[in-house]
Write a protein that holds these residues in place. Structure first.
Motif, PDB file in Angstrom:
ATOM      1  N   GLY A 135       0.825  -1.201   0.000  1.00  0.00           N
ATOM      2  CA  GLY A 135       0.000   0.000   0.000  1.00  0.00           C
ATOM      3  C   GLY A 135       0.861   1.254   0.000  1.00  0.00           C
ATOM      4  N   VAL A 136       0.400   2.270  -0.721  1.00  0.00           N
ATOM      5  CA  VAL A 136       1.097   3.551  -0.774  1.00  0.00           C
ATOM      6  C   VAL A 136       0.107   4.609  -0.306  1.00  0.00           C
ATOM      7  N   ILE A 137       0.410   5.214   0.820  1.00  0.00           N
ATOM      8  CA  ILE A 137      -0.557   6.111   1.459  1.00  0.00           C
ATOM      9  C   ILE A 137      -0.022   7.530   1.326  1.00  0.00           C
ATOM     10  N   VAL A 138      -0.655   8.263   0.429  1.00  0.00           N
ATOM     11  CA  VAL A 138      -0.142   9.541  -0.043  1.00  0.00           C
ATOM     12  C   VAL A 138      -0.693  10.693   0.811  1.00  0.00           C
ATOM     13  N   LEU A 139       0.188  11.550   1.313  1.00  0.00           N
ATOM     14  CA  LEU A 139      -0.276  12.729   2.070  1.00  0.00           C
ATOM     15  C   LEU A 139      -1.087  13.620   1.147  1.00  0.00           C
ATOM     16  N   CYS A 140      -2.317  13.888   1.510  1.00  0.00           N
ATOM     17  CA  CYS A 140      -3.187  14.708   0.666  1.00  0.00           C
ATOM     18  C   CYS A 140      -3.522  16.010   1.400  1.00  0.00           C
ATOM     19  N   ARG A 141      -4.204  15.910   2.538  1.00  0.00           N
ATOM     20  CA  ARG A 141      -4.465  17.099   3.393  1.00  0.00           C
ATOM     21  C   ARG A 141      -4.153  16.667   4.818  1.00  0.00           C
ATOM     22  N   THR A 142      -3.038  17.175   5.341  1.00  0.00           N
ATOM     23  CA  THR A 142      -2.538  16.666   6.621  1.00  0.00           C
ATOM     24  C   THR A 142      -3.265  17.336   7.796  1.00  0.00           C
ATOM     25  N   SER A 143      -3.008  16.812   8.998  1.00  0.00           N
ATOM     26  CA  SER A 143      -3.806  17.232  10.170  1.00  0.00           C
ATOM     27  C   SER A 143      -3.186  18.374  10.960  1.00  0.00           C
ATOM     28  N   ASN A 144      -1.960  18.766  10.633  1.00  0.00           N
ATOM     29  CA  ASN A 144      -1.235  19.731  11.493  1.00  0.00           C
ATOM     30  C   ASN A 144      -1.753  21.159  11.337  1.00  0.00           C
ATOM     31  N   PRO A 145      -1.488  22.009  12.335  1.00  0.00           N
ATOM     32  CA  PRO A 145      -2.048  23.364  12.310  1.00  0.00           C
ATOM     33  C   PRO A 145      -1.672  24.181  11.062  1.00  0.00           C
ATOM     34  N   SER A 146      -0.483  24.015  10.521  1.00  0.00           N
ATOM     35  CA  SER A 146      -0.073  24.824   9.351  1.00  0.00           C
ATOM     36  C   SER A 146      -0.379  24.150   8.016  1.00  0.00           C
ATOM     37  N   ALA A 147      -1.121  23.073   8.039  1.00  0.00           N
ATOM     38  CA  ALA A 147      -1.325  22.292   6.803  1.00  0.00           C
ATOM     39  C   ALA A 147      -1.873  23.139   5.663  1.00  0.00           C
ATOM     40  N   SER A 148      -2.724  24.136   6.015  1.00  0.00           N
ATOM     41  CA  SER A 148      -3.371  24.901   4.939  1.00  0.00           C
ATOM     42  C   SER A 148      -2.415  25.863   4.225  1.00  0.00           C
ATOM     43  N   GLU A 149      -1.275  26.181   4.850  1.00  0.00           N
ATOM     44  CA  GLU A 149      -0.357  27.173   4.263  1.00  0.00           C
ATOM     45  C   GLU A 149      -0.085  26.904   2.789  1.00  0.00           C
ATOM     46  N   PHE A 150       0.247  25.656   2.493  1.00  0.00           N
ATOM     47  CA  PHE A 150       0.525  25.294   1.101  1.00  0.00           C
ATOM     48  C   PHE A 150      -0.595  24.426   0.519  1.00  0.00           C
ATOM     49  N   GLN A 151      -1.079  23.461   1.311  1.00  0.00           N
ATOM     50  CA  GLN A 151      -1.999  22.460   0.748  1.00  0.00           C
ATOM     51  C   GLN A 151      -3.334  23.068   0.323  1.00  0.00           C
ATOM     52  N   ASN A 152      -3.749  24.194   0.947  1.00  0.00           N
ATOM     53  CA  ASN A 152      -5.025  24.818   0.567  1.00  0.00           C
ATOM     54  C   ASN A 152      -4.863  25.917  -0.487  1.00  0.00           C
ATOM     55  N   GLN A 153      -3.647  26.144  -0.936  1.00  0.00           N
ATOM     56  CA  GLN A 153      -3.444  27.177  -1.969  1.00  0.00           C
ATOM     57  C   GLN A 153      -4.218  26.802  -3.222  1.00  0.00           C
ATOM     58  N   SER A 154      -4.857  27.803  -3.823  1.00  0.00           N
ATOM     59  CA  SER A 154      -5.674  27.534  -5.009  1.00  0.00           C
ATOM     60  C   SER A 154      -4.812  27.572  -6.275  1.00  0.00           C
ATOM     61  N   ILE A 155      -4.966  26.539  -7.062  1.00  0.00           N
ATOM     62  CA  ILE A 155      -4.275  26.475  -8.360  1.00  0.00           C
ATOM     63  C   ILE A 155      -5.334  26.167  -9.407  1.00  0.00           C
ATOM     64  N   GLU A 156      -5.436  26.989 -10.411  1.00  0.00           N
ATOM     65  CA  GLU A 156      -6.466  26.832 -11.449  1.00  0.00           C
ATOM     66  C   GLU A 156      -7.839  26.624 -10.818  1.00  0.00           C
ATOM     67  N   GLY A 157      -8.110  27.388  -9.750  1.00  0.00           N
ATOM     68  CA  GLY A 157      -9.448  27.383  -9.147  1.00  0.00           C
ATOM     69  C   GLY A 157      -9.701  26.274  -8.145  1.00  0.00           C
ATOM     70  N   GLU A 158      -8.707  25.416  -7.915  1.00  0.00           N
ATOM     71  CA  GLU A 158      -8.928  24.341  -6.933  1.00  0.00           C
ATOM     72  C   GLU A 158      -7.745  24.246  -5.986  1.00  0.00           C
ATOM     73  N   PRO A 159      -8.023  23.839  -4.715  1.00  0.00           N
ATOM     74  CA  PRO A 159      -6.902  23.740  -3.783  1.00  0.00           C
ATOM     75  C   PRO A 159      -5.906  22.643  -4.201  1.00  0.00           C
ATOM     76  N   LEU A 160      -4.681  22.871  -3.801  1.00  0.00           N
ATOM     77  CA  LEU A 160      -3.616  21.919  -4.162  1.00  0.00           C
ATOM     78  C   LEU A 160      -3.959  20.493  -3.731  1.00  0.00           C
ATOM     79  N   TYR A 161      -4.599  20.346  -2.533  1.00  0.00           N
ATOM     80  CA  TYR A 161      -4.883  18.974  -2.080  1.00  0.00           C
ATOM     81  C   TYR A 161      -5.836  18.240  -3.033  1.00  0.00           C
ATOM     82  N   ILE A 162      -6.686  18.981  -3.741  1.00  0.00           N
ATOM     83  CA  ILE A 162      -7.586  18.327  -4.701  1.00  0.00           C
ATOM     84  C   ILE A 162      -6.796  17.846  -5.920  1.00  0.00           C
ATOM     85  N   HIS A 163      -5.802  18.621  -6.326  1.00  0.00           N
ATOM     86  CA  HIS A 163      -4.951  18.169  -7.432  1.00  0.00           C
ATOM     87  C   HIS A 163      -4.243  16.868  -7.044  1.00  0.00           C
ATOM     88  N   VAL A 164      -3.804  16.796  -5.778  1.00  0.00           N
ATOM     89  CA  VAL A 164      -3.130  15.564  -5.313  1.00  0.00           C
ATOM     90  C   VAL A 164      -4.117  14.391  -5.333  1.00  0.00           C
TER      91      VAL A 164
END
Ligand SMILES: O=C(O)c1cc(=O)[nH]c(=O)n1[C@@H]1O[C@H](COP(=O)(O)O)[C@@H](O)[C@H]1O
Length: 265
Positions: A135-164
């Motif tokens: 199994g390969v368990i890919v970090l998509c949207r992590t639980s830590n307090p700063s997770a949104s700094e990069f993972q929630n950034q919008s790219i082409e109208g969608e957050p980065l975690y959705i692209h992942v």
């Protein structure tokens, strides 16, 4: 049977709790100094309830105790072979190095699955997913307090975690062995990710010590027909007591968490 099939088998038996084996030396119960002895007691007390175990690599490597990690995984595989083991090492590197990290997890440590950081791109994930049974368990949207700094950034109208999530489902899952890490501390993001990746299992940390809400996690994270989630708790289970009864206390916490999951799933 590959990792994802083994997890589905566990779900069929109403097992959804992933027990994190993250020993902190300063929190070990009175009288216990050996990491394997501690883990073994927890494992023997919980193996019939656990969906899977997840030892966190740094908790062993920081102490120079990688051999205790190996011993722990070998013990689970020998005595409780139906309970999969996720090595949480969050690896990620250029392809040639990623190949060595995959061998580390799957050959050296004999783990059934590994957590992988995908933020360097596809060529860093594929060396892991080539191991068809693992199994390969890919970090998509992590639980830590700063997770949104990069993972929630919008790219082409969608957050980065959705692209992942999309990439993981569409491009990396040809061996049907990909899952996503989605933190329980981000219920709205979880809902969004579940609609983008309706069929990928979620490993969900953040319940227990990090304060994530179980009910919203299950509503937002499960498959439309239930299941779909491995709910991780580490400190909340393994440090339920610092006394001689620590293993029994870990069992009680696991039972209670599974019961709460059953009531909401
Ligand atoms: O990949 C993980 O397991 C992970 C991802 C994440 O986003 N957040 C997170 O807490 N984890 C891990 O999950 C465990 C959570 O531990 P507790 O907070 O003690 O339940 C730790 O081993 C973390 O390293």
């Amino acid at each position: 049977m590959n990792f994802n099939e083994a997890i589905r088998d566990q779900w069929r038996q109403q097992k959804h709790v992933c027990i994190g084996l993250d020993p902190f030396p300063e929190y070990l119960p009175n009288g216990i100094t050996d990491l394997f002895e501690f883990n073994k007691a927890i494992i023997d007390a919980t193996a019939d309830l656990a969906c899977c175990y997840k030892p966190q690599f740094a908790h062993y490597a920081a102490l120079g105790k990688e051999h205790k990690l190996k011993e722990t995984i070998h013990y689970i595989k020998k005595h409780y072979p139906s309970v999969p083991v996720i090595l949480d090492s969050k690896r990620g590197d250029i392809g040639s190095t990623a190949t060595m990290y995959a061998k580390e997890a799957f050959e050296q440590y004999a783990a059934d699955a590994v957590t992988v950081n995908p933020y360097m791109g596809s060529d860093t994930v594929l060396p892991f997913s080539e191991f068809k049974d693992k199994g390969v368990i890919v970090l998509c949207r992590t639980s830590n307090p700063s997770a949104s700094e990069f993972q929630n950034q919008s790219i082409e109208g969608e957050p980065l975690y959705i692209h992942v999530a999309r990439k993981a489902q569409q491009d990396w899952n040809s061996n049907n062995n990909i899952s996503l890490v989605v933190g329980a501390t981000a219920p709205q993001e979880m809902k969004h990710i579940r609609s983008a990746a309706p069929k990928l299992p979620f490993l969900i940390p953040g319940i227990g010590a990090q304060g994530g809400d179980l009910k919203s996690t299950l509503i937002n994270g499960r498959f439309s027909d239930g299941d779909g989630v491995m709910i991780n708790s580490s400190r909340g289970i393994i440090y339920a007591s610092k006394e001689k009864d620590f293993a029994d206390a870990a069992r009680r916490e696991t039972e209670q968490l599974q019961l709460a999951i059953n009531q909401n799933i």
